[in-house]
Design a protein around this motif. Sequence first.
Motif, short mmCIF file in Angstrom:
data_model
loop_
_atom_site.label_atom_id
_atom_site.label_comp_id
_atom_site.label_asym_id
_atom_site.label_seq_id
_atom_site.Cartn_x
_atom_site.Cartn_y
_atom_site.Cartn_z
N LEU A 7 4.53 5.18 1.60
CA LEU A 7 4.85 3.82 2.04
C LEU A 7 4.06 3.45 3.29
O LEU A 7 3.55 2.33 3.41
CB LEU A 7 6.35 3.70 2.30
N GLN A 8 3.96 4.39 4.21
CA GLN A 8 3.18 4.13 5.43
C GLN A 8 1.71 3.90 5.10
O GLN A 8 1.05 3.03 5.69
CB GLN A 8 3.33 5.31 6.39
N TYR A 9 1.22 4.66 4.11
CA TYR A 9 -0.18 4.50 3.71
C TYR A 9 -0.41 3.11 3.09
O TYR A 9 -1.42 2.45 3.36
CB TYR A 9 -0.56 5.61 2.73
N LEU A 10 0.53 2.67 2.24
CA LEU A 10 0.39 1.35 1.62
C LEU A 10 0.48 0.24 2.67
O LEU A 10 -0.22 -0.78 2.57
CB LEU A 10 1.48 1.16 0.55
N ARG A 11 1.35 0.43 3.65
CA ARG A 11 1.44 -0.59 4.72
C ARG A 11 0.13 -0.65 5.51
O ARG A 11 -0.29 -1.73 5.96
CB ARG A 11 2.60 -0.26 5.66
N SER A 12 -0.50 0.49 5.70
CA SER A 12 -1.76 0.49 6.45
C SER A 12 -2.87 -0.23 5.70
O SER A 12 -3.82 -0.71 6.30
CB SER A 12 -2.19 1.93 6.75
N LEU A 13 -2.75 -0.30 4.37
CA LEU A 13 -3.74 -1.00 3.57
C LEU A 13 -3.40 -2.46 3.35
O LEU A 13 -4.10 -3.16 2.60
CB LEU A 13 -3.89 -0.31 2.20
N ASP A 14 -2.30 -2.92 3.93
CA ASP A 14 -1.84 -4.30 3.77
C ASP A 14 -1.56 -4.65 2.32
O ASP A 14 -1.83 -5.77 1.85
CB ASP A 14 -2.87 -5.30 4.34
N THR A 15 -1.06 -3.65 1.57
CA THR A 15 -0.73 -3.90 0.16
C THR A 15 0.77 -3.75 -0.08
O THR A 15 1.20 -3.58 -1.22
CB THR A 15 -1.49 -2.91 -0.74
N ALA A 16 1.57 -3.81 0.98
CA ALA A 16 3.00 -3.60 0.84
C ALA A 16 3.67 -4.72 0.04
O ALA A 16 4.70 -4.52 -0.57
CB ALA A 16 3.67 -3.46 2.22
N GLY A 17 3.10 -5.91 0.08
CA GLY A 17 3.74 -7.02 -0.61
C GLY A 17 3.25 -7.24 -2.02
O GLY A 17 3.59 -8.23 -2.65
N ASP A 18 2.42 -6.31 -2.53
CA ASP A 18 1.88 -6.49 -3.87
C ASP A 18 2.85 -6.09 -4.96
O ASP A 18 2.56 -6.23 -6.14
CB ASP A 18 0.58 -5.68 -4.03
#
Length: 544
Positions: A304-315
């Motif tokens: 989850l932290q990795y996805l947030r770092s890629l700005d893809t959390a809302g996908d």
Amino acid sequence: MGLKIMVVLFLVTFGPFAVFYLAFYIFCFIGGGFAVTLLYGKINSEKHLEKCEQSYLPPTQIGILKTLDEMKLEMKPIKIDRRLTGSSFIDEPLQQVIQFALRDYIQYWYYTLSEDESFLLEIRQTLQNALVQFSTRSKEVDWQPYFTTRLVDDFATHLRVFRKAQDRLADREDKQRDITEELVDSFFEAEVEMERKICRDVVCTSHKDEEGFLRDLCELLLYLLLPPGDFHNKNMRYFLREVLARGVLLPLINQLSDPDYINQFVIWMIRDSSCNYEAFMNILKLTDKPPELEAVKDKVLEELQYLRSLDTAGDGGPYLNLLFVKKVCETRIQRLHSGKEVDALKLAANFGKLCVIPLDHILIHNIALQFFMDFMQAAGAQAELFFWLTVEGYRVTAQQQLEAMQGWQKDGKKQPCTTKGLLKAAALGVYEQYLSDKASPRVQVDEASVTTLGEKLQKDDPTPEIFDEIQRNVYDMMLRDERYYPSFKQSPLYVRMLAELDMLKEPSYRGSDDGDGESFNGSPTGSINIVSLLHFMLQGSEKC
């Protein structure tokens, strides 16, 4: 007077020592004659013996000629029959194993004593004869019931004993002893209670007793596999016994018992096959180890932290799936820490009347079936449940094989003549495993039905429906006998099953307590499939 004169004249002429000289001369004459006679006889005897040998024996080869002849004999290739099982795909690896075993355990010390290859050839021939005998005996064994029933039962029993030992360890208040020793003692206590007449604590906990057991096992195998002449050779028997026990079996057991090896083997097995979503969620819901759930939760948080770092959390998609897994882990950890998994009776009291899951739904759902299987094992009726499941598998297999045979007939292809034989062997295996007089444990059904079934198996070709009548009787017995399904609905295992299925809520679906609303059909279409069960669970959760 004349004799005296002769003696006086002899002494005056030759002196007083003439008597001694005369005796010496006489002795030399006699000795010389004896020596000449002996030497003459020896020479003539040797000549005579040489003539006799040359008359009927070939001359003995000596020197260079004899050495050359022996070298020619050594240069002849030695032929070894490399056939062991009759299959080249198996024989070649086995020959390599034999070669490596001779190299690692015999050749390295034997060549320091002698260069004669005859001993090594005898050892190799003995090993090959033992493997041929083992292959012959293996072909006479019916492996299908063993791998599908007995081995699975033994493995499941081992897991149940281990779980029972863990439960006992959690209930004990005395925590002064080492937890490993406590677990081992609890495990073997539970094994004695379940097996009744068997306990393997001495063999499993004592290295000396383990080696003694392996020696006895190897000696029994050598008695079955070696020719009588080789087995009665004590030196050879003890030598092979020690090599097998200490050089093969003991290292193999130690390797298979190594946790690191087990983990690597599991990783190797699942490397090429990915675990699907449903199986992964079932594992999370069934595990009772908070550290494992914590580890999964930590990995999820990292992702989850990795996805947030890629700005893809809302996908959506992966992010929402990970959030759901995190929620399941937290809920499961909270439930384990709150003690709801232990005190199931108190948990059931909080919900009043529980949802009733029909027996036919339980038998087709993997999680529910596991709890029902544990209950039947504790009740001593696992044979009835395993018989029902085995017949279900036989029916599906038989239908597939018969449909394939019909397809071959339509296409004009030659159908394999072994198909019907295999089906009949499978049907006879089910009969021998659960219904015959030799079955242990034996399914308790009507003797007339069993006799009729045995006659059909002997006379007619088996059909997919041949076990339907007895299977229906077994199903009705599990459904209506108070010892089985009715008692299961009142047991803590049933409450735990509902908890695993997330159905510990206000029941929206209630079946009849006496099972009147349930039906059974011997054909596979009469059973409710997984999709209908999931639909039933989702519908119940929405209304609850």
